[in-house]
Motif scaffolding. Structure first.
Motif, PDB file in Angstrom:
ATOM      1  N   ASP A 186       1.565  49.063 -27.950  1.00 10.61           N
ATOM      2  CA  ASP A 186       2.087  50.389 -28.252  1.00 10.61           C
ATOM      3  C   ASP A 186       3.612  50.372 -28.279  1.00 10.61           C
ATOM      4  OD1 ASP A 186      -0.562  51.342 -28.296  1.00 10.61           O
ATOM      5  OD2 ASP A 186      -0.555  51.570 -26.126  1.00 10.61           O
ATOM      6  N   ARG A 187       4.229  51.482 -27.833  1.00 10.47           N
ATOM      7  CA  ARG A 187       5.691  51.611 -27.940  1.00 10.47           C
ATOM      8  C   ARG A 187       6.436  50.813 -26.885  1.00 10.47           C
ATOM      9  NH1 ARG A 187       5.804  57.929 -27.528  1.00 10.47           N
ATOM     10  NH2 ARG A 187       4.142  57.367 -26.092  1.00 10.47           N
ATOM     11  N   ILE A 188       5.746  50.396 -25.830  1.00  7.94           N
ATOM     12  CA  ILE A 188       6.427  49.700 -24.745  1.00  7.94           C
ATOM     13  C   ILE A 188       7.014  48.381 -25.225  1.00  7.94           C
ATOM     14  CG2 ILE A 188       6.145  48.723 -22.433  1.00  7.94           C
ATOM     15  CD1 ILE A 188       6.020  51.747 -22.560  1.00  7.94           C
ATOM     16  N   GLY A 189       6.333  47.718 -26.157  1.00 11.33           N
ATOM     17  CA  GLY A 189       6.845  46.453 -26.665  1.00 11.33           C
ATOM     18  C   GLY A 189       8.235  46.588 -27.272  1.00 11.33           C
ATOM     19  N   ALA A 190       8.476  47.695 -27.972  1.00 13.17           N
ATOM     20  CA  ALA A 190       9.797  47.924 -28.561  1.00 13.17           C
ATOM     21  C   ALA A 190      10.848  48.136 -27.476  1.00 13.17           C
ATOM     22  CB  ALA A 190       9.751  49.121 -29.506  1.00 13.17           C
ATOM     23  N   MET A 191      10.466  48.788 -26.382  1.00 10.59           N
ATOM     24  CA  MET A 191      11.397  48.995 -25.276  1.00 10.59           C
ATOM     25  C   MET A 191      11.742  47.667 -24.609  1.00 10.59           C
ATOM     26  SD  MET A 191      11.062  51.568 -22.017  1.00 10.59           S
ATOM     27  CE  MET A 191       9.636  50.773 -21.291  1.00 10.59           C
ATOM     28  N   VAL A 192      10.736  46.806 -24.430  1.00  6.14           N
ATOM     29  CA  VAL A 192      11.003  45.496 -23.834  1.00  6.14           C
ATOM     30  C   VAL A 192      11.946  44.694 -24.737  1.00  6.14           C
ATOM     31  CG1 VAL A 192       9.987  43.401 -22.887  1.00  6.14           C
ATOM     32  CG2 VAL A 192       8.722  45.533 -22.752  1.00  6.14           C
ATOM     33  N   ALA A 193      11.769  44.815 -26.047  1.00  8.73           N
ATOM     34  CA  ALA A 193      12.664  44.115 -26.968  1.00  8.73           C
ATOM     35  C   ALA A 193      14.088  44.634 -26.822  1.00  8.73           C
ATOM     36  CB  ALA A 193      12.172  44.287 -28.403  1.00  8.73           C
ATOM     37  N   SER A 228      12.105  49.652 -17.093  1.00  4.80           N
ATOM     38  CA  SER A 228      11.637  48.923 -18.273  1.00  4.80           C
ATOM     39  C   SER A 228      11.069  47.601 -17.805  1.00  4.80           C
ATOM     40  CB  SER A 228      12.778  48.646 -19.257  1.00  4.80           C
ATOM     41  OG  SER A 228      12.362  47.746 -20.278  1.00  4.80           O
ATOM     42  N   PRO A 229       9.972  47.155 -18.391  1.00  6.87           N
ATOM     43  CA  PRO A 229       9.559  45.782 -18.099  1.00  6.87           C
ATOM     44  C   PRO A 229      10.668  44.809 -18.473  1.00  6.87           C
ATOM     45  CG  PRO A 229       7.813  46.975 -19.246  1.00  6.87           C
ATOM     46  CD  PRO A 229       9.042  47.830 -19.313  1.00  6.87           C
ATOM     47  N   PHE A 230      10.928  43.859 -17.609  1.00  8.50           N
ATOM     48  CA  PHE A 230      11.967  42.862 -17.890  1.00  8.50           C
ATOM     49  C   PHE A 230      11.433  41.692 -18.712  1.00  8.50           C
ATOM     50  CE2 PHE A 230      15.411  43.666 -14.405  1.00  8.50           C
ATOM     51  CZ  PHE A 230      15.605  44.933 -14.920  1.00  8.50           C
ATOM     52  N   GLY A 231      10.160  41.689 -19.009  1.00 13.09           N
ATOM     53  CA  GLY A 231       9.591  40.612 -19.808  1.00 13.09           C
ATOM     54  C   GLY A 231       8.185  40.948 -20.239  1.00 13.09           C
ATOM     55  N   HIS A 285      17.420  42.402 -25.536  1.00 11.87           N
ATOM     56  CA  HIS A 285      18.746  42.378 -26.164  1.00 11.87           C
ATOM     57  C   HIS A 285      19.837  42.676 -25.133  1.00 11.87           C
ATOM     58  CE1 HIS A 285      22.075  43.344 -28.884  1.00 11.87           C
ATOM     59  NE2 HIS A 285      22.199  44.482 -28.218  1.00 11.87           N
ATOM     60  N   LEU A 286      19.625  43.693 -24.298  1.00 15.09           N
ATOM     61  CA  LEU A 286      20.617  44.041 -23.282  1.00 15.09           C
ATOM     62  C   LEU A 286      20.807  42.906 -22.288  1.00 15.09           C
ATOM     63  CD1 LEU A 286      19.493  47.727 -22.584  1.00 15.09           C
ATOM     64  CD2 LEU A 286      21.579  47.017 -23.789  1.00 15.09           C
ATOM     65  N   GLU A 287      19.696  42.298 -21.860  1.00 12.51           N
ATOM     66  CA  GLU A 287      19.790  41.185 -20.904  1.00 12.51           C
ATOM     67  C   GLU A 287      20.585  40.031 -21.498  1.00 12.51           C
ATOM     68  OE1 GLU A 287      16.732  37.835 -19.544  1.00 12.51           O
ATOM     69  OE2 GLU A 287      16.129  39.813 -18.811  1.00 12.51           O
ATOM     70  N   ASP A 288      20.330  39.719 -22.757  1.00 14.26           N
ATOM     71  CA  ASP A 288      21.040  38.621 -23.402  1.00 14.26           C
ATOM     72  C   ASP A 288      22.530  38.924 -23.507  1.00 14.26           C
ATOM     73  OD1 ASP A 288      21.000  36.064 -25.080  1.00 14.26           O
ATOM     74  OD2 ASP A 288      21.854  37.494 -26.513  1.00 14.26           O
ATOM     75  N   GLU A 289      22.862  40.172 -23.844  1.00 14.10           N
ATOM     76  CA  GLU A 289      24.278  40.531 -23.964  1.00 14.10           C
ATOM     77  C   GLU A 289      24.962  40.519 -22.606  1.00 14.10           C
ATOM     78  OE1 GLU A 289      27.949  41.584 -25.554  1.00 14.10           O
ATOM     79  OE2 GLU A 289      26.147  40.734 -26.489  1.00 14.10           O
ATOM     80  N   LEU A 290      24.262  40.946 -21.557  1.00 18.91           N
ATOM     81  CA  LEU A 290      24.840  40.874 -20.217  1.00 18.91           C
ATOM     82  C   LEU A 290      25.140  39.430 -19.839  1.00 18.91           C
ATOM     83  CD1 LEU A 290      22.616  43.511 -18.388  1.00 18.91           C
ATOM     84  CD2 LEU A 290      25.101  43.655 -18.677  1.00 18.91           C
TER      85      LEU A 290
END
Length: 248
Positions: free
Chosen positions: A119-126, A58-61, A130-135
């Motif tokens: 496209d759909r990649i933006g939703a995956m980055v979002a 996944s793109p990290f940013g 969220h996962l990065e912030d929770e980590l």
């Protein structure tokens, strides 16, 4: 040691995870985990031990230029692309991160990562954000440039770099190229049955390359952008046979 590979998607139905155990010149592939929810991913990434590594597809940013452009538009400020060719600005600077352009130039234009803002990649980055912030909230730091235990990877580019894996996602090809992999029959069938699981396994192998120092890392001129936008860790050409024997 373990390596964890995650093929992330915007929703859990297409998200898969693979775990590989490395010991005594061998690597044992565990059964894939499919339809992974956030809690399962967070437990795996937050539970990495000393020397263990994860690779996440996944793109990290987002591209820094895209973020600046959205901020300027929201504030009513001057559009950063003012005075430039609009189509060229949108198709390159807004669409692609520095690391995306590096992969495109080193591998092949047709193997370029999908653009994070579109496209759909933006939703995956979002979802990743969220996962990065929770980590981070749990005390697990994430360096988007990949210097820590969690790195951004791109299985399509990894398969291209390892040459023999350019064809269909089939365990026969992977096990032929990496005879040191141990995988029982039911597990092999499970990876053959899901392209998301197979990509997660390639992510876990790429994570091993990251841990062994066998991937390209950002240079001094690129590290600031990598820490903002993320950095795809490309395995070095010919590195697949080196994975089981290299430290750690």
């Amino acid at each position: 040691m373990r390596t964890v590979g995650i093929d992330l998607a915007a929703d859990r139905s297409k998200t898969a995870m693979a775990v590989v155990e490395w010991r005594d010149g061998r690597a044992t592939v565990g059964p894939p985990r499919l339809r992974c929810a956030d809690d399962e991913l967070l437990d795996a990434l937050g539970g990495l031990g000393q020397g263990e590594q994860a690779g996440v597809d996944s793109p990290f940013g987002w591209p820094a230029e895209f973020v600046r452009a959205v901020g300027a538009h929201l504030a009513g400020a001057a559009w950063p692309g003012r005075g430039q060719d609009s189509e060229r600005y949108r198709k390159d600077q807004l669409r692609y991160r520095l690391t995306d352009r590096v992969v495109r130039d080193q591998i092949h234009p047709l193997s370029a990562p999908l653009p994070a803002p579109f496209d759909r990649i933006g939703a995956m980055v979002a979802r990743w954000a969220h996962l990065e912030d929770e980590l981070k909230r749990r005390g697990v730091p994430v360096d988007r440039a990949g210097s820590g235990s969690i790195a951004e990877v791109y299985p399509k580019a990894s398969r291209h770099r390892w040459g023999v894996l350019d064809g269909p996602r089939r365990m026969e090809a992977l096990l032929g190229a990496a005879p040191w992999l141990r995988c029982d029959g039911p597990t092999r069938l499970a990876y053959d049955a899901s392209e998301h699981a197979f990509d997660a396994l390639v992510c876990a192998l790429t994570a091993r390359a990251v841990a062994c120092g066998l991937t390209g890392r950002p240079g001094p001129a690129d590290v600031d952008a990598a820490r903002e936008e993320g950095w795809i860790h490309l395995p070095l050409p010919g590195s697949l046979p080196l994975l089981p024997g290299n430290a750690p």
